[in-house]
Design an enzyme around this catalytic site. Structure first.
Site, PDB file in Angstrom:
ATOM      1  N   LYS A 111      -2.330  -3.631   4.329  1.00  0.00           N
ATOM      2  CA  LYS A 111      -1.123  -3.525   3.522  1.00  0.00           C
ATOM      3  C   LYS A 111      -1.501  -2.682   2.308  1.00  0.00           C
ATOM      4  CE  LYS A 111       2.167  -5.735   0.520  1.00  0.00           C
ATOM      5  NZ  LYS A 111       2.518  -6.906  -0.309  1.00  0.00           N
ATOM      6  N   TYR A 153      -5.571  -6.313   2.197  1.00  0.00           N
ATOM      7  CA  TYR A 153      -4.430  -6.171   1.291  1.00  0.00           C
ATOM      8  C   TYR A 153      -4.898  -5.364   0.091  1.00  0.00           C
ATOM      9  CZ  TYR A 153      -0.438  -7.854  -1.581  1.00  0.00           C
ATOM     10  OH  TYR A 153       0.667  -7.961  -2.383  1.00  0.00           O
TER      11      TYR A 153
END
Length: 266
Positions: free
Chosen positions: A119, A89
């Site tokens: 992400k 992330y």
């Protein structure tokens, strides 16, 4: 490229939760923490309860200072749940870790065999584009996390999206995705601009997690409850202004919500 619509995801409490017509299709649990031991314990628990994957942000108190140090941290977390797909992330604005995602992905599967994608929650589209361009032979998931720039990321090869606004602007975003898939780029751009109008409006009012919870209550009618300290509840002024803007953009379909729904949020 996989259909972006099938990859549209909502983000609640940093848990990636793709939605299907009948409910949750996958659950990818965020296990990042400041403590390596805590992250490993969370990863093990995610495996035990049958999660479909885990995601981790960079530790942001004692920050990793280069790619190798960060990968070593991520490797130790991934090893605690060796059967689960692993996602990074990337959100430098909050972590303060400025290591470029492009650099991090170079050879990452050699160190973390379960790595499946990232992400990308940053506005650096050069970095994002290079992530896609330099990994075309790998089946990585490139999930974009800046909702107001999603259309630009789709053009660059994003395979999906994870974002907070999809919890309440999902219909409009799906319209944009459908237009993009049909190569109706003019309509897709108009949908993106409409989403931007709302996000730009609430940013000027002061927008964060607390305000997101209040907007989710506005749209769903389900009381989301107050934020945890040190976050403060959204003000009544914010709720009223956001509600008016949602209605003006035809985002708010329910017209009979009870004020009591907002008591825990305002």
């Amino acid at each position: 490229m996989a259909s972006p619509k099938k990859k549209l995801q909502g983000l609640v409490a940093a848990t990636i939760t793709p939605m299907t017509e009948h409910g949750l299709d996958q659950v990818v649990i965020h296990v990042g923490a400041l403590s390596l031991k805590e992250s490993q314990e969370l990863a093990q628990h995610a495996a035990e309860i049958g999660a479909d994957g885990i995601a981790v942000i960079a530790p942001f108190f004692l920050k990793p200072w280069n790619k190798d140090v960060l990968i070593n941290f991520l490797k130790e977390v991934a090893a605690a749940a060796p059967a689960l797909p692993f996602y990074y992330y990337h959100i430098p604005a909050l972590t303060g870790v400025k290591i470029r995602a492009e650099e991090l992905l170079d050879g990452i599967q050699d160190k973390i065999p379960t790595f499946q994608g990232l992400k990308f929650s940053d506005t650096d589209l050069l970095d994002f584009g290079q992530c896609v361009d330099q990994n075309r032979q790998r089946q990585f998931a490139f999930l974009f996390g800046v909702d107001e720039q999603l259309l630009s990321a789709l053009v660059m090869g994003a395979t999906g999206a994870v974002g907070s606004t999809y919890n309440y602007l999902g219909k409009k975003t799906n319209q944009m995705l459908e237009a993009f898939e049909q190569k109706d780029f003019s309509s897709a751009l108009n949908h993106q601009f409409c989403i931007q109008r709302f996000i730009n409006f609430v940013l000027k009012l002061g927008f964060g997690v607390s305000q997101t919870k209040a907007i989710m209550t506005l749209v769903s009618g389900i009381p989301m409850g107050p934020p945890r300290p040190p976050l403060q509840k959204a003000s009544r002024e914010f709720i009223d202004n956001a509600k008016a803007k949602l209605k003006s953009l035809d985002f708010l379909l329910s017209t009979d919500l009870k004020d009591g729904n907002f008591e825990s949020c305002s």
